[in-house]
Design an enzyme around this catalytic site. Structure first.
Site, PDB file in Angstrom:
ATOM      1  N   GLU A  86       0.830  -1.214   0.000  1.00  0.00           N
ATOM      2  CA  GLU A  86       0.000   0.000   0.000  1.00  0.00           C
ATOM      3  C   GLU A  86       0.860   1.260   0.000  1.00  0.00           C
ATOM      4  OE1 GLU A  86      -0.885  -2.748   1.819  1.00  0.00           O
ATOM      5  OE2 GLU A  86      -2.511  -3.047   0.405  1.00  0.00           O
ATOM      6  N   ASN A 130      -1.531  -7.952  -2.954  1.00  0.00           N
ATOM      7  CA  ASN A 130      -2.247  -7.088  -3.892  1.00  0.00           C
ATOM      8  C   ASN A 130      -1.307  -6.159  -4.656  1.00  0.00           C
ATOM      9  OD1 ASN A 130      -2.188  -5.872  -1.032  1.00  0.00           O
ATOM     10  ND2 ASN A 130      -2.438  -4.081  -2.341  1.00  0.00           N
ATOM     11  N   ASP A 179      -7.534  -4.999  -2.675  1.00  0.00           N
ATOM     12  CA  ASP A 179      -6.574  -5.453  -1.659  1.00  0.00           C
ATOM     13  C   ASP A 179      -6.774  -6.941  -1.357  1.00  0.00           C
ATOM     14  OD1 ASP A 179      -4.571  -5.524   0.243  1.00  0.00           O
ATOM     15  OD2 ASP A 179      -5.779  -4.616   1.830  1.00  0.00           O
TER      16      ASP A 179
HETATM   17 CA    CA Z   1      -2.573  -5.928   1.228  1.00  0.00          CA
END
Ligand code: CA
Length: 720
Positions: A209, A285, A330
């Site tokens: 992220e 992700n 995600d």
């Molecule tokens: Ca993640």
């Protein structure tokens, strides 16, 4: 080939033999003569011959978290009592699975501290603190957690939050070697447990992220020298690709993805398959979540959200299976992987069992990565099923959150199942999954700008926040649940489930005693019959229990141990949602149980309820709205969605700094850096910090008003 029935017979035979022999044999009679953590590949391969030990993360290479021990069983589990507890000096989330070798327990706590205890008494043999700089906490998406150590030939290996891989002497805890596995200029963290395969320590990292590029590396266990590194996403295509698969993968990306790293981190699942000599890693992700900003002209974005098989000696790519193409939710595929031989259409198959965040349970052929079956193991609304010809999910119309007001996607980024390990029993043929039912409102945002110190989702973080209209809020909270699901992977169906008031319950352990153990978000540690789900024992753990339990023997006595201590991303980031199971506190300790255990926990000290005394503010609605956007992007990941803290880190609505300049000294000057709160001066101006404060003040006033109206609405006790 040995089929599952034959295995069951072998296990039963082994247990029958052991039941007839001295109990000491289970714990390994030569334990006393062995050196500490004297573990190697041959010993792990033969782990079922010494079920009294728990030598690697998932007990055996197949990581089933199944124990053949059955001194403790569904008939006598009610007699379980606390044997000992070991209190920890951290108050953050505890996620580690302990290892137990020849009577010694090795584990990690928050902040990557390492402990070696006498597994029969809980007495400390040694401890080691890698002194992770508190300021590194800002780089962690999901608390300063760690999921455990690996041991090999007298060494204990740990990956630290700040990206180091360290080898300790198993007898003394002294550092033997230490190596940096990450670029310290990027927001990499290590929270996963290393695995040792054929003398190499395998470790990944997290940070998808926050603009990092994922990879997994192997280091020589003896020297700490890097042997290979496998990148999971392609880098800048104008430079040479590190491996042929990355050249292929680059064709599935568009735009300038490498500028944001691409994500695809290997933050948890790493499993070795000795039968096929393959190493399977689960890839996280893509980053940013919104693919419009990651890969604007489409593409599957390989190898994000995939399981990848590598050669453990070289890191060479063998196969991959992508569970989510062009992920936007995600939906990490880094959740723990289990290897099993299960009957498919009457024939035993070598498969890999996976229940990733996206809500589908996958049975995958581990020889070639072909998906055999995939069914939702809980409610999902982003896909209707799996196209077995292509292996792709059949997405619904709402999956890619079209328009201005798309409905929430279920599951959300918390995942229908996250890092909390599941288990599989070859005796019942069932997988025991801690399931989360939590949706999330994704809404695409315009004009995304990457910021190093912020969360980089590329979605509207204000729209994702909990609405304050009481009816809407209640409707949302009513959908948030958790459950323990017993899933039949061969039939792809639920056999039983235990409903929980909320999500984020613990990892599971299943034993030949027909028992499943699981901690809960409500602060219990429970045992259930593995075949029916009937609860047979429950213990008040005084805190949320998330970690995976283990079982072992010392001197012929069976123990069940679990690391207790509430935390992780759920109470940190999800605000009011995190109170679904009640407001548990963090009390961090190792708990060990045995039949007839007589120890007890000290009573919890009383805590004073803080008073809400917000100052007044004359901030305009526009100023508060600006503060909300900044709060949700910079602060919410630790201090909670819409400024409601889950109780692990300070709830800013109650902060005395809302009324004085200390607020700015903390947010901009780094006054609390030594406690993990860094300065945001590089990305936030004084005006920004003021806007955030005005928003928090407004939230505090709102909360106070809600509390007052709740008190007024309460009927008087004497009114009949
Ligand atoms: Ca993640």
């Amino acid at each position: 080939m040995v089929g599952p029935k034959v295995w069951s017979v072998l296990i039963v035979l082994t247990l029958a033999l052991c039941a007839g022999c001295s109990r000491k044999n289970l714990a390994n009679e030569s334990a006393a003569s062995r050196n500490p953590a004297d573990v190697n590949g041959a010993r792990i391969l033969a782990a079922d011959r010494e079920p009294g030990n728990w030598m690697i993360h998932g007990r055996t290479y197949n990581e089933q978290r199944f124990s053949p021990l059955k001194f403790v069983n569904d008939k006598n589990a009610g007699e379980l009592g606390l044997a000992w507890h070991y209190d920890l000096d951290t108050a953050r989330g505890q996620e580690a699975t302990p290892l137990v070798v020849d009577g010694v327990m090795y584990f990690t706590s928050a902040w990557t501290k390492v402990f070696a205890l006498n597994a029969a008494t809980g007495a400390r043999l040694w401890s080691y603190d890698p002194k992770v700089p508190p300021a590194w906490a800002v780089n962690a998406c999901c608390d300063v957690v760690n999921r455990g150590v690996a041991v090999w030939e007298g060494k204990v290996f740990v990956g630290t939050l700040d990206g180091r891989l360290i080898a300790l002497d198993a007898g003394t805890g002294k550092v033997l070697w230490e190596t940096l596995t990450v670029d310290r200029d990027a927001r990499y963290t290590i929270t996963g447990a290393p695995r040792v395969v054929k003398g190499k320590v395998i470790i990944g990292n997290g940070g998808g992220e926050f603009g990092v590029r994922g990879y997994v590396s192997a280091y020589d266990a003896g020297t700490g020298k890097m042997v290979w590194r496998f990148y999971t996403v392609p880098g800048d295509p104008s430079k040479p690709f590190e491996s042929p698969i990355l050249e292929r993968a680059a064709k599935t990306w568009t735009g300038e993805w490498w500028k944001f790293g691409g994500g695809g981190t290997v933050w948890d699942a790493i499993v070795y398959d000795p039968e096929l000599d393959l190493l399977y890693v689960g890839v996280g992700n893509g980053g940013p979540w919104n693919s419009k900003y990651r890969s604007p002209k489409g593409g599957d974005n390989l190898l994000t959200c995939s399981i990848v098989a590598l050669r453990p000696d070289t890191g060479e790519y063998v196969w991959h299976y992508q569970e989510d193409s062009a992920d936007e939710w995600d939906f990490d595929s880094s959740e723990q992987i289990i290897l099993a031989d299960i009957p498919i259409d009457g024939k035993p198959r070598k498969v890999l069992l996976h229940a990733p965040k996206n809500g589908f349970f996958y049975v995958i052929d581990r020889e070639n990565g072909a998906v055999i079956s995939g069914k939702p193991y809980t409610f999902v609304n982003w896909a209707t099923g799996l196209d077995l010809k292509t292996g792709r999910p059949i997405e619904t119309d709402i999956a890619r959150y079209p328009g201005n007001n798309p409905p929430p996607i279920v599951p959300g980024p918390l995942g229908a199942h996250s890092w909390q390990p599941m288990s599989y029993s070859p005796l019942t043929g069932l997988t025991y999954i801690p399931v989360n039912d939590v949706g999330f409102k994704f809404k695409s945002t315009e004009g995304f700008e990457f910021k190093k110190l912020a969360a980089n989702y590329g979605i509207d973080v204000v729209a994702a926040g909990m609405p304050q209209d009481p009816k809407i809020k209640k409707a949302i909270l009513d959908t948030v649940k958790g459950k323990l699901v017993a899933w039949d992977p061969a039939q792809q169906k639920q056999v039983w489930a235990v409903e929980r008031p909320g999500p984020w319950n613990g990892g599971t352990l299943v034993t030949a005693g027909n028992l499943v153990f699981e901690g809960t978000a409500a602060g219990r540690f429970d045992a259930y019959r593995a075949d029916t789900g009937e609860r047979v024992w429950s213990f008040d753990a005084q805190t949320g229990v998330m970690a995976g339990p283990v079982t072992y023997t010392v001197n012929g006595e069976q123990y069940v141990a679990v690391l207790a201590g509430w935390g992780g991303v759920f109470p940190l980031a999800t605000g009011e949602v995190s109170f679904r199971s009640g407001r548990v506190r963090n009390v961090s300790r190792m708990l060990a149980f045995k039949l007839g255990g007589k120890a007890s926990l000290p009573p919890l000290p009383e805590v004073e309820e803080p008073a809400l005394k917000p100052p007044s503010t004359r901030a305009s609605a526009a100023q508060v709205a600006r503060g909300e956007r900044l709060f949700q992007r910079y602060c919410a990941a630790c201090h909670g969605d819409v400024a409601v803290s889950g109780g692990i880190l300070p709830d800013l609505r109650y902060s005395s700094t809302l009324s004085n300049d200390l607020w700015y000294h903390i947010v901009l000057d780094g006054q609390l850096q030594t406690e993990g709160m860094v300065s945001f001066a590089k990305e936030l101006s004084h005006d920004d910090a003021k806007a955030i404060r005005d928003y928090v003040i407004q939230r505090a006033q709102q909360t106070l008003a809600q509390e007052k109206s709740a008190v007024q609405a309460k009927p008087k006790a004497d009114a009949k």
